[in-house]
Design an enzyme around this catalytic site. Structure first.
Site, PDB file in Angstrom:
ATOM      1  N   HIS A  97      -1.947  -3.150  12.764  1.00  0.00           N
ATOM      2  CA  HIS A  97      -1.121  -1.929  12.953  1.00  0.00           C
ATOM      3  C   HIS A  97      -1.505  -1.217  11.937  1.00  0.00           C
ATOM      4  O   HIS A  97      -1.481  -1.735  10.652  1.00  0.00           O
ATOM      5  CB  HIS A  97       0.476  -2.330  12.781  1.00  0.00           C
ATOM      6  N   HIS A  99      -2.633   0.647   8.616  1.00  0.00           N
ATOM      7  CA  HIS A  99      -1.830   1.002   7.509  1.00  0.00           C
ATOM      8  C   HIS A  99      -2.611   1.305   6.549  1.00  0.00           C
ATOM      9  O   HIS A  99      -4.040   0.975   6.413  1.00  0.00           O
ATOM     10  CB  HIS A  99      -1.164  -0.346   6.959  1.00  0.00           C
ATOM     11  N   HIS A 101      -3.442   0.989   2.499  1.00  0.00           N
ATOM     12  CA  HIS A 101      -3.036   0.245   1.259  1.00  0.00           C
ATOM     13  C   HIS A 101      -2.871   1.366   0.206  1.00  0.00           C
ATOM     14  O   HIS A 101      -4.070   2.271  -0.160  1.00  0.00           O
ATOM     15  CB  HIS A 101      -3.921  -0.607   0.819  1.00  0.00           C
TER      16      HIS A 101
HETATM   17  P1  5GP Z   1      -4.897  -5.757   6.276  1.00  0.00           P
HETATM   18  O1  5GP Z   1      -5.938  -6.926   5.659  1.00  0.00           O
HETATM   19  O2  5GP Z   1      -4.607  -6.011   7.518  1.00  0.00           O
HETATM   20  O3  5GP Z   1      -5.782  -4.536   5.725  1.00  0.00           O
HETATM   21  O4  5GP Z   1      -3.867  -5.728   5.165  1.00  0.00           O
HETATM   22  C1  5GP Z   1      -2.666  -6.654   5.576  1.00  0.00           C
HETATM   23  C2  5GP Z   1      -1.680  -6.643   4.508  1.00  0.00           C
HETATM   24  O5  5GP Z   1      -0.496  -6.944   4.752  1.00  0.00           O
HETATM   25  C3  5GP Z   1      -2.195  -7.892   3.435  1.00  0.00           C
HETATM   26  O6  5GP Z   1      -2.400  -7.225   1.956  1.00  0.00           O
HETATM   27  C4  5GP Z   1      -1.026  -8.644   3.258  1.00  0.00           C
HETATM   28  O7  5GP Z   1      -0.550  -9.162   2.007  1.00  0.00           O
HETATM   29  C5  5GP Z   1       0.044  -7.865   3.794  1.00  0.00           C
HETATM   30  N1  5GP Z   1       1.134  -8.542   4.759  1.00  0.00           N
HETATM   31  C6  5GP Z   1       0.793  -9.661   5.578  1.00  0.00           C
HETATM   32  N2  5GP Z   1       2.261  -9.977   5.779  1.00  0.00           N
HETATM   33  C7  5GP Z   1       3.000  -9.413   5.188  1.00  0.00           C
HETATM   34  C8  5GP Z   1       4.642  -9.382   5.271  1.00  0.00           C
HETATM   35  O8  5GP Z   1       5.365 -10.017   6.147  1.00  0.00           O
HETATM   36  N3  5GP Z   1       5.124  -8.429   4.785  1.00  0.00           N
HETATM   37  C9  5GP Z   1       4.600  -7.732   3.827  1.00  0.00           C
HETATM   38  N4  5GP Z   1       5.212  -6.694   3.119  1.00  0.00           N
HETATM   39  N5  5GP Z   1       3.204  -7.550   3.505  1.00  0.00           N
HETATM   40  C10 5GP Z   1       2.446  -8.467   4.459  1.00  0.00           C
HETATM   41 ZN    ZN Z   2       3.010  -2.464  15.459  1.00  0.00          ZN
END
Ligand code: 5GP
Ligand code: ZN
Length: 115
Positions: A97, A99, A101
């Site tokens: 989804h 996002h 950071h």
């Molecule tokens: P990606 O690697 O997809 O860019 O980042 C996903 C982020 O979501 C990671 O930094 C991870 O720590 C965070 N994340 C995963 N599950 C959860 C959750 O249940 N709650 C929150 N607040 N962050 C989450």
């Molecule tokens: Zn979604």
């Protein structure tokens, strides 16, 4: 998307430490922060990744980019911050989804290590 983690967070079905919400976007602290401040800004609309965004999402994406420094400042990041958008498996994306950071505070290393 009924089973998407971040959709559930934006709907309040899974608890999060929310820092901002309006009708289109939601921001909350990362559960596993990589820096003293690490939060995510997501659209409420389910978009799997940046690669799935199109012209119809231009205003929403622009709004998110403009909101990032406002929220960063509210979180005390007066000196700057890093924005990261991981896209697809090749970009290390784990939650599908879209996002942004927003990361800052402490010692943020250079993105590219130079030897
Ligand atoms: P990606 O690697 O997809 O860019 O980042 C996903 C982020 O979501 C990671 O930094 C991870 O720590 C965070 N994340 C995963 N599950 C959860 C959750 O249940 N709650 C929150 N607040 N962050 C989450
Ligand atoms: Zn979604």
């Amino acid at each position: 998307m009924s089973d998407c983690l971040f959709c559930k967070i934006t709907r309040g079905e899974i608890p999060s430490r929310k820092i901002y919400e309006d009708d289109e976007v939601f921001a909350f602290h990362d559960i596993n922060p990589v820096a003293p401040v690490h939060f995510m800004l997501v659209p409420k609309l389910h978009l799997g990744s940046l690669a799935e965004a199109g012209e119809t999402h231009a205003a929403l994406l622009g709004k998110m980019l403009l909101l990032a420094p406002v929220l960063a400042k509210q979180q005390g990041l007066d000196n700057g911050f890093r924005t990261v958008i991981n896209t697809g498996k090749g970009g290390g994306q784990e939650v599908f989804h879209l996002h942004i950071h927003i990361i800052g505070g402490g010692n943020i290393p250079p993105m590219v290590r130079r030897n």
